[in-house]
Enzyme design. Structure first.
Site, mmCIF file in Angstrom:
data_model
loop_
_atom_site.group_PDB
_atom_site.id
_atom_site.type_symbol
_atom_site.label_atom_id
_atom_site.label_comp_id
_atom_site.label_asym_id
_atom_site.label_seq_id
_atom_site.Cartn_x
_atom_site.Cartn_y
_atom_site.Cartn_z
ATOM 1 N N HIS A 193 -10.552 16.233 -12.314
ATOM 2 C CA HIS A 193 -11.039 16.608 -10.983
ATOM 3 C C HIS A 193 -12.290 17.457 -11.039
ATOM 4 C CE1 HIS A 193 -8.475 20.192 -11.765
ATOM 5 N NE2 HIS A 193 -9.371 20.823 -11.025
ATOM 6 N N HIS A 212 -6.937 19.588 -6.878
ATOM 7 C CA HIS A 212 -7.187 19.995 -8.265
ATOM 8 C C HIS A 212 -6.139 19.390 -9.183
ATOM 9 C CE1 HIS A 212 -10.356 22.888 -7.069
ATOM 10 N NE2 HIS A 212 -9.707 22.771 -5.923
ATOM 11 N N TRP A 227 0.843 -1.199 0.000
ATOM 12 C CA TRP A 227 0.000 0.000 0.000
ATOM 13 C C TRP A 227 0.871 1.240 0.000
ATOM 14 C CZ3 TRP A 227 -2.902 0.751 5.335
ATOM 15 C CH2 TRP A 227 -2.063 0.422 6.396
ATOM 16 N N ASN A 228 0.239 2.358 -0.415
ATOM 17 C CA ASN A 228 0.951 3.634 -0.533
ATOM 18 C C ASN A 228 0.180 4.726 0.188
ATOM 19 O OD1 ASN A 228 2.937 2.814 -2.708
ATOM 20 N ND2 ASN A 228 1.029 2.431 -3.774
ATOM 21 N N HIS A 270 -14.375 26.590 -4.046
ATOM 22 C CA HIS A 270 -13.025 26.760 -4.601
ATOM 23 C C HIS A 270 -12.720 28.235 -4.888
ATOM 24 C CE1 HIS A 270 -9.414 26.153 -6.868
ATOM 25 N NE2 HIS A 270 -9.955 26.260 -8.051
ATOM 26 N N HIS A 273 -14.342 30.216 -13.383
ATOM 27 C CA HIS A 273 -14.281 30.017 -11.932
ATOM 28 C C HIS A 273 -15.145 31.049 -11.216
ATOM 29 C CE1 HIS A 273 -10.670 27.629 -12.979
ATOM 30 N NE2 HIS A 273 -10.887 27.024 -11.829
ATOM 31 N N ASP A 279 -14.366 20.691 -9.428
ATOM 32 C CA ASP A 279 -14.281 21.960 -8.703
ATOM 33 C C ASP A 279 -15.602 22.209 -7.977
ATOM 34 O OD1 ASP A 279 -11.790 22.485 -9.861
ATOM 35 O OD2 ASP A 279 -12.500 24.138 -11.119
HETATM 36 MN MN MN Z 1 -9.795 22.930 -10.238
#
Ligand code: MN
Length: 259
Positions: A73, A69, A61-62, A79, A207, A75
Site C-alpha cells: 500500500h 493500509h 462479484w464481491n 496519514h 511516518h 501512505d
Molecule cells: Mn501505511
C-alpha cells in the site's frame, strides 16, 4: 518520431521487464497490530454479492472490506499528524505515480539482526558505489522480509518487548526527509517504520518526518531482489480515495534488461 513506440517495442520484446512488487491480497494478508488502547484496521475480506446464482444469475462479484493500509500500500502525507495539511491519496499527482527507484540491499544485515536499522552512513556508503539517491524517486529498502509475508506471526515477529522487524533509524529518516529530494521510501515490512519504532525519537520517525515533509511511503513490497540497484522505473497505482490516508496499491517495476 514517437517517444513511446520504442518503449512499447521494448516491452513487447522483453528488453524491458515488468516485475510485480505487489503482495497478493487475501484474508491472510498481514495487517499491522497496534497495542491497546489504539484502534486497528480490519483484515482484508471478500463478501460475495452473487456468483451465477439467484442473486445474479450471470455474474460474480464481491464487496471488499479492507483498510487503506492493508497489504502492499501507499501512505499519503495526510496519514500522519505531521502531514495533516499535506496531500491525501487522491491528491498525489499522477506524474508522481511513475518515478525512478533504487534498491538498497541490506538483507544480509537484516537476516543477522531483525532490528537492523539503516543509518545515514549506510546510505552514504551506498551512494559512494551507486551514485546519488534519485531526485523525485523512491528509496526501496531490501531486507528480505518479504520471505515471511505468507506467515503473519513470523512477519510481525512480535515478542513481549514488541515487534522486531528491520527499518530505518530516526537520524536517517530525518536526513532523508530534510536533506534529500527523494519522493519517498518503500519497504518489505508491514509499515515504513521499524518494528520497535514506537520507542524512537520521534516515535515512528519515517511516518512523522517523511510524511511530514510531503514524501510518501510504500510498504509490503515483494521481489525487490529482482531489481538492479539503480535504473528502475517504479509505477504505483493507489486508488484515488478522496480524503483517504492511503490505499492498497499495485506496484510494478520496469527493468531495462539491455543495460
Ligand atoms: Mn501505511
Amino acid at each position: 518520431m514517437s517517444a513511446l513506440a520504442p518503449f512499447v517495442r521494448a516491452l513487447a520484446s522483453g528488453d524491458i521487464d515488468v516485475i510485480d512488487l505487489t503482495a497478493p491480497l487475501t484474508s491472510e494478508t498481514p495487517v499491522l497490530q497496534l497495542p491497546e488502547p489504539f484502534a486497528n484496521t480490519v483484515p482484508f475480506t471478500l463478501r460475495e454479492v452473487s456468483r451465477y446464482d439467484d442473486r445474479g444469475p450471470a455474474w460474480y462479484w464481491n464487496d471488499i472490506h479492507t483498510g487503506e493500509h492493508t497489504g502492499t500500500h501507499f501512505d499519503a502525507p495526510v496519514h500522519w499528524v505531521t502531514g495533516a495539511e499535506g496531500r491525501d491519496i487522491a491528491q498525489v499527482p499522477a506524474t508522481e505515480l511513475l518515478a525512478p527507484g533504487v534498491v538498497l540491499d541490506f538483507s544480509a544485515q537484516s537476516a543477522a539482526d531483525p532490528d537492523f536499522l539503516l543509518s545515514v552512513d549506510d546510505v552514504r556508503g551506498w551512494e559512494a558505489t551507486h551514485g546519488p539517491l534519485p531526485s523525485g524517486g523512491w528509496l526501496l529498502l531490501r531486507t528480505g522480509w518479504d520471505a515471511y509475508a505468507h506467515d503473519a506471526e513470523r512477519y510481525l515477529n512480535t515478542d513481549e518487548t514488541g515487534s522486531h522487524t528491520p527499518g530505518i533509524s530516526g537520524d536517517c529518516a530525518r536526513w532523508l526527509a530534510e536533506e534529500t529530494d527523494i519522493l519517498g521510501i518503500g519497504v518489505e515490512t508491514v509499515g515504513t517504520d521499524a518494528g520497535m519504532a514506537a520507542g524512537f525519537t520521534p516515535p515512528f520517525p519515517c511516518h512523522a518526518l517523511l510524511l511530514g515533509a510531503g514524501k510518501y511511503g510504500l510498504t509490503q513490497l515483494q521481489r525487490l531482489e529482482r531489481l538492479p540497484a539503480t535504473g528502475t522505473l517504479i509505477i504505483t497505482a493507489p486508488l484515488p480515495i478522496v480524503g483517504g490516508s492511503g490505499s492498497p496499491a499495485r506496484v510494478l517495476a520496469l527493468v531495462d534488461r539491455t543495460a
